[in-house]
Write a protein that holds these residues in place. Structure first.
Motif, PDB file in Angstrom:
ATOM      1  N   TYR A 243       0.834  -1.220   0.000  1.00  0.00           N
ATOM      2  CA  TYR A 243       0.000   0.000   0.000  1.00  0.00           C
ATOM      3  C   TYR A 243       0.860   1.258   0.000  1.00  0.00           C
ATOM      4  CZ  TYR A 243      -2.914   3.860   1.349  1.00  0.00           C
ATOM      5  OH  TYR A 243      -3.524   5.093   1.363  1.00  0.00           O
ATOM      6  N   ARG A 244       0.473   2.242  -0.801  1.00  0.00           N
ATOM      7  CA  ARG A 244       1.112   3.561  -0.802  1.00  0.00           C
ATOM      8  C   ARG A 244       0.011   4.629  -0.816  1.00  0.00           C
ATOM      9  NH1 ARG A 244       4.368   0.378   0.074  1.00  0.00           N
ATOM     10  NH2 ARG A 244       6.481   0.087  -0.778  1.00  0.00           N
ATOM     11  N   LEU A 245       0.230   5.695  -0.060  1.00  0.00           N
ATOM     12  CA  LEU A 245      -0.737   6.807  -0.040  1.00  0.00           C
ATOM     13  C   LEU A 245      -0.987   7.346  -1.442  1.00  0.00           C
ATOM     14  CD1 LEU A 245       0.301   9.028   3.024  1.00  0.00           C
ATOM     15  CD2 LEU A 245      -1.886   7.871   2.727  1.00  0.00           C
ATOM     16  N   VAL A 246       0.075   7.394  -2.272  1.00  0.00           N
ATOM     17  CA  VAL A 246      -0.036   7.992  -3.606  1.00  0.00           C
ATOM     18  C   VAL A 246      -1.146   7.330  -4.433  1.00  0.00           C
ATOM     19  CG1 VAL A 246       1.716   6.549  -4.757  1.00  0.00           C
ATOM     20  CG2 VAL A 246       1.333   8.902  -5.526  1.00  0.00           C
ATOM     21  N   SER A 247      -1.451   6.072  -4.134  1.00  0.00           N
ATOM     22  CA  SER A 247      -2.507   5.393  -4.904  1.00  0.00           C
ATOM     23  C   SER A 247      -3.897   5.958  -4.586  1.00  0.00           C
ATOM     24  CB  SER A 247      -2.470   3.882  -4.653  1.00  0.00           C
ATOM     25  OG  SER A 247      -2.599   3.630  -3.274  1.00  0.00           O
ATOM     26  N   ASP A 248      -4.000   6.749  -3.502  1.00  0.00           N
ATOM     27  CA  ASP A 248      -5.287   7.364  -3.144  1.00  0.00           C
ATOM     28  C   ASP A 248      -5.386   8.832  -3.573  1.00  0.00           C
ATOM     29  OD1 ASP A 248      -6.285   5.075  -2.058  1.00  0.00           O
ATOM     30  OD2 ASP A 248      -5.806   5.569   0.016  1.00  0.00           O
ATOM     31  N   ALA A 249      -4.515   9.253  -4.475  1.00  0.00           N
ATOM     32  CA  ALA A 249      -4.496  10.669  -4.884  1.00  0.00           C
ATOM     33  C   ALA A 249      -5.847  11.125  -5.434  1.00  0.00           C
ATOM     34  CB  ALA A 249      -3.394  10.899  -5.918  1.00  0.00           C
ATOM     35  N   ASP A 250      -6.433  10.337  -6.318  1.00  0.00           N
ATOM     36  CA  ASP A 250      -7.734  10.716  -6.910  1.00  0.00           C
ATOM     37  C   ASP A 250      -8.812  10.768  -5.840  1.00  0.00           C
ATOM     38  OD1 ASP A 250      -6.867  11.047  -9.534  1.00  0.00           O
ATOM     39  OD2 ASP A 250      -7.075   8.909  -9.983  1.00  0.00           O
ATOM     40  N   THR A 251      -8.786   9.796  -4.934  1.00  0.00           N
ATOM     41  CA  THR A 251      -9.792   9.733  -3.860  1.00  0.00           C
ATOM     42  C   THR A 251      -9.737  10.994  -3.002  1.00  0.00           C
ATOM     43  OG1 THR A 251      -9.436   7.346  -3.802  1.00  0.00           O
ATOM     44  CG2 THR A 251     -10.642   8.296  -1.963  1.00  0.00           C
ATOM     45  N   LEU A 252      -8.506  11.413  -2.638  1.00  0.00           N
ATOM     46  CA  LEU A 252      -8.364  12.595  -1.782  1.00  0.00           C
ATOM     47  C   LEU A 252      -8.762  13.863  -2.532  1.00  0.00           C
ATOM     48  CD1 LEU A 252      -7.613  14.000   0.795  1.00  0.00           C
ATOM     49  CD2 LEU A 252      -5.201  13.835   0.188  1.00  0.00           C
ATOM     50  N   TRP A 253      -8.339  13.984  -3.785  1.00  0.00           N
ATOM     51  CA  TRP A 253      -8.713  15.161  -4.578  1.00  0.00           C
ATOM     52  C   TRP A 253     -10.241  15.252  -4.701  1.00  0.00           C
ATOM     53  CZ3 TRP A 253      -7.222  19.698  -6.161  1.00  0.00           C
ATOM     54  CH2 TRP A 253      -7.934  20.344  -7.172  1.00  0.00           C
ATOM     55  N   ASN A 254     -10.884  14.111  -4.976  1.00  0.00           N
ATOM     56  CA  ASN A 254     -12.346  14.094  -5.115  1.00  0.00           C
ATOM     57  C   ASN A 254     -13.035  14.475  -3.808  1.00  0.00           C
ATOM     58  OD1 ASN A 254     -12.085  13.301  -7.771  1.00  0.00           O
ATOM     59  ND2 ASN A 254     -12.312  11.113  -7.341  1.00  0.00           N
ATOM     60  N   ALA A 255     -12.441  14.056  -2.683  1.00  0.00           N
ATOM     61  CA  ALA A 255     -13.027  14.390  -1.372  1.00  0.00           C
ATOM     62  C   ALA A 255     -12.980  15.905  -1.149  1.00  0.00           C
ATOM     63  CB  ALA A 255     -12.285  13.660  -0.263  1.00  0.00           C
ATOM     64  N   PHE A 256     -11.841  16.539  -1.508  1.00  0.00           N
ATOM     65  CA  PHE A 256     -11.739  17.997  -1.381  1.00  0.00           C
ATOM     66  C   PHE A 256     -12.699  18.697  -2.348  1.00  0.00           C
ATOM     67  CE2 PHE A 256      -7.661  17.629   0.969  1.00  0.00           C
ATOM     68  CZ  PHE A 256      -7.868  18.620   1.916  1.00  0.00           C
ATOM     69  N   GLU A 257     -12.799  18.171  -3.557  1.00  0.00           N
ATOM     70  CA  GLU A 257     -13.674  18.783  -4.567  1.00  0.00           C
ATOM     71  C   GLU A 257     -15.129  18.734  -4.113  1.00  0.00           C
ATOM     72  OE1 GLU A 257     -12.623  19.072  -9.224  1.00  0.00           O
ATOM     73  OE2 GLU A 257     -13.147  17.078  -8.499  1.00  0.00           O
ATOM     74  N   THR A 258     -15.521  17.584  -3.571  1.00  0.00           N
ATOM     75  CA  THR A 258     -16.898  17.421  -3.074  1.00  0.00           C
ATOM     76  C   THR A 258     -17.171  18.412  -1.944  1.00  0.00           C
ATOM     77  OG1 THR A 258     -16.826  15.077  -3.636  1.00  0.00           O
ATOM     78  CG2 THR A 258     -18.523  15.749  -2.079  1.00  0.00           C
ATOM     79  N   ALA A 259     -16.220  18.523  -1.012  1.00  0.00           N
ATOM     80  CA  ALA A 259     -16.389  19.449   0.127  1.00  0.00           C
ATOM     81  C   ALA A 259     -16.472  20.893  -0.361  1.00  0.00           C
ATOM     82  CB  ALA A 259     -15.224  19.287   1.100  1.00  0.00           C
ATOM     83  N   HIS A 260     -15.653  21.236  -1.352  1.00  0.00           N
ATOM     84  CA  HIS A 260     -15.610  22.585  -1.926  1.00  0.00           C
ATOM     85  C   HIS A 260     -16.970  22.960  -2.520  1.00  0.00           C
ATOM     86  CE1 HIS A 260     -13.475  25.962  -3.928  1.00  0.00           C
ATOM     87  NE2 HIS A 260     -14.294  25.727  -4.935  1.00  0.00           N
ATOM     88  N   HIS A 261     -17.530  22.044  -3.328  1.00  0.00           N
ATOM     89  CA  HIS A 261     -18.817  22.332  -3.985  1.00  0.00           C
ATOM     90  C   HIS A 261     -19.982  22.301  -3.000  1.00  0.00           C
ATOM     91  CE1 HIS A 261     -16.851  22.618  -7.749  1.00  0.00           C
ATOM     92  NE2 HIS A 261     -16.522  21.333  -7.821  1.00  0.00           N
ATOM     93  N   LYS A 262     -19.908  21.351  -2.057  1.00  0.00           N
ATOM     94  CA  LYS A 262     -20.981  21.214  -1.065  1.00  0.00           C
ATOM     95  C   LYS A 262     -21.112  22.478  -0.224  1.00  0.00           C
ATOM     96  CE  LYS A 262     -22.554  17.386   1.826  1.00  0.00           C
ATOM     97  NZ  LYS A 262     -22.099  16.150   2.485  1.00  0.00           N
ATOM     98  N   ALA A 263     -19.967  23.113   0.043  1.00  0.00           N
ATOM     99  CA  ALA A 263     -19.970  24.331   0.868  1.00  0.00           C
ATOM    100  C   ALA A 263     -20.224  25.580   0.018  1.00  0.00           C
ATOM    101  CB  ALA A 263     -18.639  24.457   1.587  1.00  0.00           C
ATOM    102  N   ASN A 264     -20.467  25.362  -1.287  1.00  0.00           N
ATOM    103  CA  ASN A 264     -20.704  26.487  -2.226  1.00  0.00           C
ATOM    104  C   ASN A 264     -19.576  27.514  -2.193  1.00  0.00           C
ATOM    105  OD1 ASN A 264     -23.217  25.593  -3.219  1.00  0.00           O
ATOM    106  ND2 ASN A 264     -24.202  26.281  -1.328  1.00  0.00           N
ATOM    107  N   LEU A 265     -18.346  27.051  -2.134  1.00  0.00           N
ATOM    108  CA  LEU A 265     -17.211  27.983  -2.112  1.00  0.00           C
ATOM    109  C   LEU A 265     -16.957  28.493  -3.524  1.00  0.00           C
ATOM    110  CD1 LEU A 265     -14.840  25.994   0.267  1.00  0.00           C
ATOM    111  CD2 LEU A 265     -16.153  28.030   0.827  1.00  0.00           C
ATOM    112  N   PRO A 266     -16.611  29.783  -3.646  1.00  0.00           N
ATOM    113  CA  PRO A 266     -16.402  30.352  -4.973  1.00  0.00           C
ATOM    114  C   PRO A 266     -15.058  29.936  -5.576  1.00  0.00           C
ATOM    115  CG  PRO A 266     -15.939  31.987  -3.292  1.00  0.00           C
ATOM    116  CD  PRO A 266     -16.439  30.772  -2.579  1.00  0.00           C
ATOM    117  N   GLY A 267     -14.947  30.035  -6.872  1.00  0.00           N
ATOM    118  CA  GLY A 267     -13.665  29.822  -7.552  1.00  0.00           C
ATOM    119  C   GLY A 267     -13.291  28.359  -7.689  1.00  0.00           C
TER     120      GLY A 267
END
Length: 326
Positions: A243-267
């Motif tokens: 196991y390497r953390l790097v294999s979860d890069a997409d998962t982590l990016w998607n988690a931040f993206e979801t949080a960003h949109h859910k909170a209606n943050l601009p930009g």
């Protein structure tokens, strides 16, 4: 269970617990390359600007660590520019004297402070033997025109003594506006000395940037030179099984993206290093209890980490848009 596997050091001393570590982001790598380019081409000053809370101070620390390793004969200093109701010469020089390690930065008259500053920098340059000193001015948008003039005077005084002072002005976007205003006002001597190069500093902008940073946790060892990467320290069984953390890069990016949109943050999404590091720390610390061969953090844990890393909270608090460079 992984907690029973002996570690090479007391877990309470690990950098992930003390917070005393730096992981390179693509923006930090660009910052370091800018510094090296300035040294190579004798460009005495540069601007590094970006939104607040995006990791510029951490970047200075990381760049200075790299410089100490790769250019051991050069001295570098980190001055924290203070917010001052009035911009007087005494406090300005006291602040720089503190940065260069003067034991009593507030002592003496303004001319004596100025002389002590150049003397201290000169001593550092002669001890190192390179004749080169680097000064990183953090939150430099707090400087006014007079302070830039005084800084230029220090440059000139050192230059007459064959010492090259490279200054890196690090701060918010206002820095760029200050440069433009000086060009318009014809103060080209300040621009030509302190503000030649420019770099827009940015957060983590995409899954590829996330992968670069996660790879840092997979590769960086503590103790240095050991087989214990940050990831392995927390999930040794999973790590040894591949196991390497790097294999979860997409998962982590998607988690931040979801949080960003859910909170209606601009930009567009740009993750500050502080929030990113905290999310990874949460995942590693929580995974430690579940470590086993074949273990990997699930989507729920990454989502939980992003929720508790302070990204949305700090964005709401500052109300700023973190501009993600294309």
């Amino acid at each position: 269970m992984s907690l029973e596997i002996p570690r090479p050091v007391d877990p309470s001393l690990h950098p992930l617990v003390t917070g005393n570590y730096r992981i390179a982001t693509p923006a930090i790598e660009a910052f370091y390359e800018l510094v090296v380019r300035c040294l190579r081409y004798r460009i005495m000053g540069a601007l590094i600007y970006g939104p607040s809370r995006i990791g510029k101070t951490r970047a200075i620390e990381y760049v200075r660590l790299l410089l100490a390793r790769n250019y051991p004969r050069m001295t570098s200093y980190h001055a924290q520019c203070e917010h001052k109701p009035r911009h007087a010469e005494g406090p300005f020089f006291a602040n720089l004297l503190e940065a260069v390690g003067d034991p009593d930065p507030n002592a003496g008259s303004n001319p004596s402070k100025r002389m002590r500053l150049t003397l201290r920098i000169r001593q550092a340059a002669s001890i190192g033997g390179s004749g080169v000193v680097l000064l990183f001015c953090d939150e430099a948008q707090r400087y006014d025109d007079n302070e830039y003039e005084w800084l230029r005077d220090v440059h000139d005084a050192l230059d007459r003594q064959q010492i090259k002072l490279f200054t890196f002005l690090v701060g918010q976007q206002e820095l760029l506006a200050q440069k433009t205003a000086m060009q318009v006002a014809g103060k080209t001597q300040i621009v030509a000395r302190l503000m030649v190069e420019e770099l827009a500093f940015y957060g983590i902008r995409n899954a590829q940037d996330v992968a670069t940073c996660l790879n840092g946790y997979d590769q960086t060892a503590y103790p240095e030179g050991s087989q214990w990467s940050f990831t392995r320290f927390y999930v040794p069984q999973a790590f040894d099984a591949g196991y390497r953390l790097v294999s979860d890069a997409d998962t982590l990016w998607n988690a931040f993206e979801t949080a960003h949109h859910k909170a209606n943050l601009p930009g567009k999404l740009g993750i500050p290093m502080e929030s990113f590091a905290r999310a990874v720390e949460i995942v590693l610390k929580d995974s430690e209890l579940n470590d086993a061969r074949g273990y990997c953090p699930d989507q729920v844990l990454w989502d939980h980490a992003v929720r508790h890393c302070g990204y949305v909270q700090s964005r709401h608090a500052t109300g700023r848009v973190l501009v993600a460079a294309s």
